[in-house]
Motif scaffolding. Sequence first.
Motif, PDB file in Angstrom:
ATOM      1  N   ARG A   1       0.487  -0.637   0.115  1.00 41.19           N
ATOM      2  CA  ARG A   1      -0.617  -0.046   0.359  1.00 41.19           C
ATOM      3  C   ARG A   1       0.628   1.166  -0.467  1.00 41.19           C
ATOM      4  O   ARG A   1       2.120   0.938   0.353  1.00 41.19           O
ATOM      5  CB  ARG A   1      -0.737   0.211   1.372  1.00 41.19           C
ATOM      6  N   ASN A   2      -0.223   2.004  -0.593  1.00 45.16           N
ATOM      7  CA  ASN A   2       1.324   3.956  -0.503  1.00 45.16           C
ATOM      8  C   ASN A   2       0.186   4.121   0.188  1.00 45.16           C
ATOM      9  O   ASN A   2      -1.140   3.974  -0.173  1.00 45.16           O
ATOM     10  CB  ASN A   2       1.489   3.685  -1.624  1.00 45.16           C
ATOM     11  N   SER A   3       0.810   5.677   0.297  1.00 43.84           N
ATOM     12  CA  SER A   3      -0.171   6.913   1.323  1.00 43.84           C
ATOM     13  C   SER A   3       0.035   8.517  -0.327  1.00 43.84           C
ATOM     14  O   SER A   3       1.186   8.090  -0.443  1.00 43.84           O
ATOM     15  CB  SER A   3       0.306   7.755   2.354  1.00 43.84           C
ATOM     16  N   VAL A   4      -1.483   8.656   0.033  1.00 43.99           N
ATOM     17  CA  VAL A   4      -0.956   9.659  -1.168  1.00 43.99           C
ATOM     18  C   VAL A   4      -1.260  10.922  -0.237  1.00 43.99           C
ATOM     19  O   VAL A   4      -2.066  11.048   0.972  1.00 43.99           O
ATOM     20  CB  VAL A   4      -2.227   9.986  -2.097  1.00 43.99           C
TER      21      VAL A   4
ATOM     22  N   ARG B   1       3.407   4.643   4.441  1.00 38.49           N
ATOM     23  CA  ARG B   1       2.419   5.707   5.923  1.00 38.49           C
ATOM     24  C   ARG B   1       2.811   6.433   5.052  1.00 38.49           C
ATOM     25  O   ARG B   1       2.924   7.775   5.006  1.00 38.49           O
ATOM     26  CB  ARG B   1       2.927   5.826   6.861  1.00 38.49           C
ATOM     27  N   SER B   2       4.372   6.417   3.610  1.00 35.96           N
ATOM     28  CA  SER B   2       4.948   7.958   3.104  1.00 35.96           C
ATOM     29  C   SER B   2       3.940   8.097   2.042  1.00 35.96           C
ATOM     30  O   SER B   2       3.727   7.343   1.392  1.00 35.96           O
ATOM     31  CB  SER B   2       6.523   6.819   2.874  1.00 35.96           C
TER      32      SER B   2
ATOM     33  N   GLN C   1       1.638  14.260   9.499  1.00 32.53           N
ATOM     34  CA  GLN C   1       1.007  13.840  10.551  1.00 32.53           C
ATOM     35  C   GLN C   1       1.022  11.551  10.140  1.00 32.53           C
ATOM     36  O   GLN C   1       0.104  10.935  10.947  1.00 32.53           O
ATOM     37  CB  GLN C   1       0.002  13.844  11.002  1.00 32.53           C
ATOM     38  N   THR C   2       1.756  11.294   8.747  1.00 30.20           N
ATOM     39  CA  THR C   2       1.127  10.097   8.614  1.00 30.20           C
ATOM     40  C   THR C   2       2.367   9.260   9.255  1.00 30.20           C
ATOM     41  O   THR C   2       1.977   7.847   9.990  1.00 30.20           O
ATOM     42  CB  THR C   2       1.932   9.169   7.409  1.00 30.20           C
ATOM     43  N   GLN C   3       4.320   9.103   9.393  1.00 24.45           N
ATOM     44  CA  GLN C   3       4.484   8.542  10.786  1.00 24.45           C
ATOM     45  C   GLN C   3       4.444   8.629  12.361  1.00 24.45           C
ATOM     46  O   GLN C   3       5.288   8.518  12.684  1.00 24.45           O
ATOM     47  CB  GLN C   3       5.843   8.935  10.267  1.00 24.45           C
TER      48      GLN C   3
END
Length: 353
Positions: free
Chosen positions: A190-193, A221-222, A331-333
């Motif tokens: 998965r990836n984050s956008v 989460r990157s 805040q993703t990390q």
Amino acid sequence: MDTIQNRISAFIELGKFLSQFTETNTIQKDNIQFNDLFFDGFNHQLKISEENNRWFTKQNLMFAIKSWSEALTKENIQQWVSSESLGNNNSKKVAIIMAGNIPLVGFHDFLSVLISGHAVLVKQSSNDKHLLPFLAKYLEYVEPKLKGNIVFTEEKLEGFDAVIATGSNNTARYFEYYFKNKPNIIRKSRNSVAVLTGNETKQDLENLSNDIFRYFGLGCRSVSKLFVPKNYDFDAFFKGMYNQHEIINNAKYANNYDYNKTVYLMSEFDILENGFLMIKEDESYTSPIASIFYEYYDNIDDLKIKLWEDREKTQCVVARNCIESEIAFGQTQHPQLWDYADSVNTLAFLSKI
């Protein structure tokens, strides 16, 4: 008698132990259990981890350690476990196949299995094999009843009742076949956008740079993809990224930057770049290291539909006041214990096996 409160207390002590290790000022504290046995040894394991995997820089290792030390507080753990009935579980043996893309990436699964009262059988990635066994030994000293309930193996997994496995999309297909007769959680890539509107502040975009560059973009989460409105001006975006420019001084990152830039140029792709980050228009969610993909959208409502349809490809959506379940810039990390990977409630799964 083993109780959930004993297990909670053990992880609280682990959080206190980890709080000693910081990027700028690692100092041995007086009130940490078994510190004389474990403090110097953990410093050594951190050094070995950095030498073994050049993506695991001291900065990223210490960020991961700090994140877990802040998560493992009495308040956080009790709030997390209160949502499930974990006190009367029949203990099972749960196998975990861990990824190795970022430091301690499998720790949440490890924590979830043990806090639920189960035994854990861990198969680690060769990229991240030093830290967790050492921390497991610390836990066994703090809570001796955990001894015998934590096993690490490099052999074929056998004798387990359920499995949690994380891998690429290709390995996930293998996992789904191989573990089809066991209760399982199988995680894919998965990836984050990030969704930009053009109204972001300078601080928003600087915060976004942390979502993009932390762990060199290797985490699920990157942020690896941007959605931007038509005619979006990327000047502000690149200015927001500039505070991360020293990342190009990392040799592995620089090699990937040079290689991917060469591939793009030889393929005659249109790219924009600033000396340490390339952006390319592309519908894919997974971008190579040192590059970010972007895609234009016509209106937010249509984009919401697309993101919903593609929800199994995304881990986090970063935005400001325009997308449901959005995460704030920067805040993703910083996930909470109850922010589950792939939105699959691990504790609920473990309470029912």
